[in-house]
Write a protein that holds these residues in place. Structure first.
Motif, PDB file in Angstrom:
ATOM      1  N   UNK A 148       0.563  -1.271  -0.253  1.00 42.33           N
ATOM      2  CA  UNK A 148       0.081   0.352  -0.384  1.00 42.33           C
ATOM      3  C   UNK A 148       1.304   1.240  -0.094  1.00 42.33           C
ATOM      4  N   UNK A 149      -0.042   1.990  -0.401  1.00 48.97           N
ATOM      5  CA  UNK A 149       0.665   3.817  -0.315  1.00 48.97           C
ATOM      6  C   UNK A 149       1.518   4.096  -1.193  1.00 48.97           C
ATOM      7  N   UNK A 150       1.917   5.454  -1.596  1.00 51.26           N
ATOM      8  CA  UNK A 150       2.294   6.497  -2.581  1.00 51.26           C
ATOM      9  C   UNK A 150       3.211   7.814  -1.995  1.00 51.26           C
ATOM     10  N   UNK A 151       4.503   7.299  -2.795  1.00 43.17           N
ATOM     11  CA  UNK A 151       4.853   8.886  -2.537  1.00 43.17           C
ATOM     12  C   UNK A 151       4.718  10.366  -2.870  1.00 43.17           C
ATOM     13  N   UNK A 152       4.784  10.869  -1.553  1.00 45.05           N
ATOM     14  CA  UNK A 152       4.138  12.140  -2.416  1.00 45.05           C
ATOM     15  C   UNK A 152       5.001  12.738  -2.154  1.00 45.05           C
ATOM     16  N   UNK A 153       5.297  14.579  -2.261  1.00 49.48           N
ATOM     17  CA  UNK A 153       6.674  15.731  -1.962  1.00 49.48           C
ATOM     18  C   UNK A 153       6.768  15.812  -1.138  1.00 49.48           C
ATOM     19  N   UNK A 154       5.931  14.594   0.544  1.00 48.24           N
ATOM     20  CA  UNK A 154       6.130  15.148   2.056  1.00 48.24           C
ATOM     21  C   UNK A 154       7.113  13.798   2.667  1.00 48.24           C
ATOM     22  N   UNK A 155       6.789  13.050   1.307  1.00 42.53           N
ATOM     23  CA  UNK A 155       7.720  12.072   1.475  1.00 42.53           C
ATOM     24  C   UNK A 155       8.962  11.515   2.363  1.00 42.53           C
ATOM     25  N   UNK A 305       1.133  11.909  -8.641  1.00 39.96           N
ATOM     26  CA  UNK A 305       1.745  13.101  -9.576  1.00 39.96           C
ATOM     27  C   UNK A 305       0.870  13.906  -9.775  1.00 39.96           C
ATOM     28  N   UNK A 306      -0.272  14.260  -8.038  1.00 37.80           N
ATOM     29  CA  UNK A 306      -1.172  15.333  -8.250  1.00 37.80           C
ATOM     30  C   UNK A 306      -0.308  16.489  -7.921  1.00 37.80           C
ATOM     31  N   UNK A 307       0.271  16.575  -7.252  1.00 35.17           N
ATOM     32  CA  UNK A 307       0.241  18.482  -7.146  1.00 35.17           C
ATOM     33  C   UNK A 307       0.489  18.618  -8.484  1.00 35.17           C
ATOM     34  N   UNK A 308       1.863  18.153  -9.388  1.00 37.53           N
ATOM     35  CA  UNK A 308       2.363  18.859 -10.466  1.00 37.53           C
ATOM     36  C   UNK A 308       1.013  18.792 -11.304  1.00 37.53           C
ATOM     37  N   UNK A 309      -0.228  18.151 -12.021  1.00 37.76           N
ATOM     38  CA  UNK A 309      -1.003  17.726 -12.364  1.00 37.76           C
ATOM     39  C   UNK A 309      -2.078  19.092 -12.133  1.00 37.76           C
ATOM     40  N   UNK A 310      -2.326  19.485 -10.799  1.00 33.13           N
ATOM     41  CA  UNK A 310      -3.364  20.528 -10.068  1.00 33.13           C
ATOM     42  C   UNK A 310      -2.671  21.557 -10.688  1.00 33.13           C
ATOM     43  N   UNK A 311      -0.972  22.847 -10.335  1.00 35.21           N
ATOM     44  CA  UNK A 311      -0.691  23.331  -9.785  1.00 35.21           C
ATOM     45  C   UNK A 311      -0.101  23.368 -11.104  1.00 35.21           C
ATOM     46  N   UNK A 312       0.595  22.881 -12.200  1.00 32.04           N
ATOM     47  CA  UNK A 312       0.843  23.291 -13.568  1.00 32.04           C
ATOM     48  C   UNK A 312       0.388  22.552 -14.938  1.00 32.04           C
ATOM     49  N   UNK A 313      -0.512  21.921 -14.277  1.00 31.12           N
ATOM     50  CA  UNK A 313      -1.747  21.078 -15.859  1.00 31.12           C
ATOM     51  C   UNK A 313      -0.855  19.637 -16.521  1.00 31.12           C
ATOM     52  N   UNK A 314       0.259  19.655 -15.415  1.00 34.62           N
ATOM     53  CA  UNK A 314       0.685  18.633 -16.587  1.00 34.62           C
ATOM     54  C   UNK A 314       0.639  17.881 -16.501  1.00 34.62           C
ATOM     55  N   UNK A 315       0.345  16.461 -17.647  1.00 40.20           N
ATOM     56  CA  UNK A 315      -0.024  14.794 -16.622  1.00 40.20           C
ATOM     57  C   UNK A 315       0.541  13.650 -18.071  1.00 40.20           C
ATOM     58  N   UNK A 316       0.715  12.774 -17.881  1.00 42.41           N
ATOM     59  CA  UNK A 316       1.416  11.591 -18.877  1.00 42.41           C
ATOM     60  C   UNK A 316       0.361  11.931 -20.013  1.00 42.41           C
ATOM     61  N   UNK A 317       0.803  12.173 -21.689  1.00 44.92           N
ATOM     62  CA  UNK A 317       0.040  12.020 -22.694  1.00 44.92           C
ATOM     63  C   UNK A 317       0.268  10.952 -23.471  1.00 44.92           C
ATOM     64  N   UNK A 318       0.871   9.699 -22.886  1.00 43.55           N
ATOM     65  CA  UNK A 318       0.885   8.129 -23.280  1.00 43.55           C
ATOM     66  C   UNK A 318      -0.171   7.256 -22.643  1.00 43.55           C
ATOM     67  N   UNK A 319      -0.704   6.617 -23.531  1.00 43.67           N
ATOM     68  CA  UNK A 319      -0.815   5.137 -22.059  1.00 43.67           C
ATOM     69  C   UNK A 319       0.216   4.070 -22.505  1.00 43.67           C
ATOM     70  N   UNK A 320       0.707   3.231 -21.247  1.00 43.16           N
ATOM     71  CA  UNK A 320       1.487   2.660 -21.852  1.00 43.16           C
ATOM     72  C   UNK A 320       1.231   1.462 -22.717  1.00 43.16           C
ATOM     73  N   UNK A 321       0.954   1.313 -23.124  1.00 45.38           N
ATOM     74  CA  UNK A 321       0.104  -0.106 -24.398  1.00 45.38           C
ATOM     75  C   UNK A 321       1.334   0.677 -25.069  1.00 45.38           C
ATOM     76  N   UNK A 322       0.422   1.546 -25.618  1.00 43.58           N
ATOM     77  CA  UNK A 322       1.029   2.565 -26.740  1.00 43.58           C
ATOM     78  C   UNK A 322       2.259   2.839 -26.301  1.00 43.58           C
ATOM     79  N   UNK A 323       3.453   3.156 -25.618  1.00 38.35           N
ATOM     80  CA  UNK A 323       4.353   3.683 -24.975  1.00 38.35           C
ATOM     81  C   UNK A 323       5.504   2.522 -25.063  1.00 38.35           C
ATOM     82  N   UNK A 324       4.966   1.310 -24.742  1.00 32.77           N
ATOM     83  CA  UNK A 324       5.914   0.189 -24.861  1.00 32.77           C
ATOM     84  C   UNK A 324       6.388  -0.441 -26.164  1.00 32.77           C
ATOM     85  N   UNK A 325       5.102  -0.232 -27.142  1.00 38.09           N
ATOM     86  CA  UNK A 325       4.586  -0.684 -28.183  1.00 38.09           C
ATOM     87  C   UNK A 325       6.093   0.384 -28.876  1.00 38.09           C
TER      88      UNK A 325
END
Ligand code: NAD
Ligand code: DAU
Length: 357
Positions: A148-155, A305-325
């Motif tokens: 369980x769990x996830x790394x945040x900027x405060x970890x 990666x919530x902070x960068x999404x909420x504050x700077x509007x970044x999120x991944x552009x590619x799904x893994x299946x497409x990226x790995x292919x």
């Protein structure tokens, strides 16, 4: 006559001939013709100018060969070029090599970073307006998660390998230069990257190469460790956004919300490659070989990666299946690149790392 380039902002990118650095250099050189991009790289085994063939002749790009561990050289370079900003990626980056040779990681990752901080502080002479020192770090500084769990900027930092200890140390120095001297720093901590131009010591390019050549796939331990994979081009996009819009003094976590158990990822790669290579289904899976586990092997990484999404509007552009292919296609199409980087000392490294394991 004043050349068009004399008034340009000059940005130093360290480690630009490596895997992630080459994608960052490419993005900045192409997207910002008004910036002068100086790529400083020692060209260790992991640095390769062939990674930048498509930008090497652009007028706003320059390569400088040099070692960040050499403090006098770094200071002189900063004096000559008067950089407006630094994006620092140069590092020893492979965990297995840090287990066999930890000291090299202290020199490059810790002392090299402190040399760059000193030079920036000295040259900017406490006038930090419009200046930026952006340090690229890793999620490995946070240690290992259980199920369980996830790394945040405060970890809390809890590094286990000599590699992650050296990166954690460099992060602390970067923050100390902000808190003590007011240096305008930013740090980001990213999860595992995959994509083109990655040196085949890391899991994904190593296994693509071995599957293609029908060589054993050395899975450490039971293959139950979990990593959070992000397409390298999305990491470069995040670096661009953070460099331009990130808040000075802040930290941003970058990740793909894309966790994979190693063995599941490896089986997926085998299946995709069987199809692409016209092999019978299940053929490449037979190459899977369980070997002795990595010492101190972190069980699981996962980035929030919530902070960068909420504050700077970044999120991944590619799904893994497409990226790995796409990634597999790139390595299959660029056999010459793979041949070049696996000639020379590679075989010695490979034998030492995997024979009798
Ligand atoms: P890489 O090993 O592919 O490239 C490192 C580059 O740094 C090489 O070009 C090498 O020649 C250069 N370099 C090494 N020592 C140097 C020195 N003393 N002086 C000048 N140049 C030197 O690494 P990468 O995977 O591209 O990682 C780049 C950065 O991103 C590192 O700081 C790493 O810690 C961080 N990072 C990597 C990942 C990942 O998944 N690869 C994830 C998160 C963070
Ligand atoms: O999390 C970010 C980090 O990701 C970066 O900071 C590092 O620079 C980068 O190397 C990477 O570290 P990992 O140790 O997670 O990556 P690597 O590709 O070496 O290994 C990924 C997983 O695969 C890990 O659990 C170990 C396992 N592995 C790796 C190799 C090379 C194997 O099972 N067999 C192998 O031969």
């Amino acid at each position: 006559m004043v050349s068009k380039y004399e008034n340009m902002k000059t940005i130093l990118i360290t480690g630009g001939a490596g895997f992630i650095g080459s994608h960052v250099v490419r993005l900045f050189v192409n997207k910002y013709p008004d910036y002068k991009i100086v790529n400083l790289d020692k060209l260790t085994y992991a640095g390769n100018l062939a990674n930048l063939k498509d930008v090497e002749n652009k007028p706003n790009y320059e390569f400088v060969k040099g070692d960040i561990v050499d403090g006098d050289f770094i200071l002189q370079l900063f004096e000559e070029r008067q950089f407006d900003g630094v994006i620092h990626l140069a590092a020893e980056s492979h965990v297995d090599r840090s287990i066999s040779n930890p000291t090299e990681f202290v020199y490059t990752n810790v002392i090299g970073t402190v040399n760059l901080l000193n030079a920036a502080k000295h040259i900017w002479k406490d006038d930090f307006s419009d200046k930026k020192f952006y340090h690229i770090s890793t999620d490995e500084v946070y240690g290992s998660l259980g199920e369980e769990g996830i790394f945040t900027e405060e970890t809390r930092y809890d590094p286990h390998s000599p590699y992650s200890a050296s990166k954690a140390s460099s992060d602390h120095f970067v923050r100390a230069y902000h808190d003590t001297f007011g240096l305008p720093v930013i740090i980001s901590n990213c999860s595992n990257n995959y994509g083109s131009y990655q040196f085949p010591e890391k899991l994904i390019p190593l296994f693509i190469n071995n599957i293609r050549n029908k060589k054993p796939l050395p899975v450490y331990g039971k293959g139950e460790n979990v990593r959070d994979w992000l397409w390298v081009v999305d990491h470069a996009r995040a670096i661009d956004v953070i460099y331009h819009k990130g808040k000075t003094g802040d930290t941003y976590n970058i990740g793909g919300f894309n966790e994979w158990k190693n063995i599941d990822l490896i089986r997926t790669m085998c299946r995709v490659m069987d199809k692409k290579l016209g092999r019978e289904e299940g053929e490449s899976e037979k190459l899977i070989t369980y070997v002795k586990d990595r010492a101190g092997h972190d069980l699981r990484y996962a980035i929030d990666a919530t902070k960068i999404k909420n504050e700077l509007g970044w999120e991944p552009s590619v799904q893994f299946e497409e990226g790995i292919s796409k990634t597999i296609d790139w390595y299959l199409d660029n056999e010459e690149w793979m041949k070049n980087v696996t000639s020379g000392d590679y075989q010695k490294y490979y034998d030492k790392q995997y024979l009798n394991r």
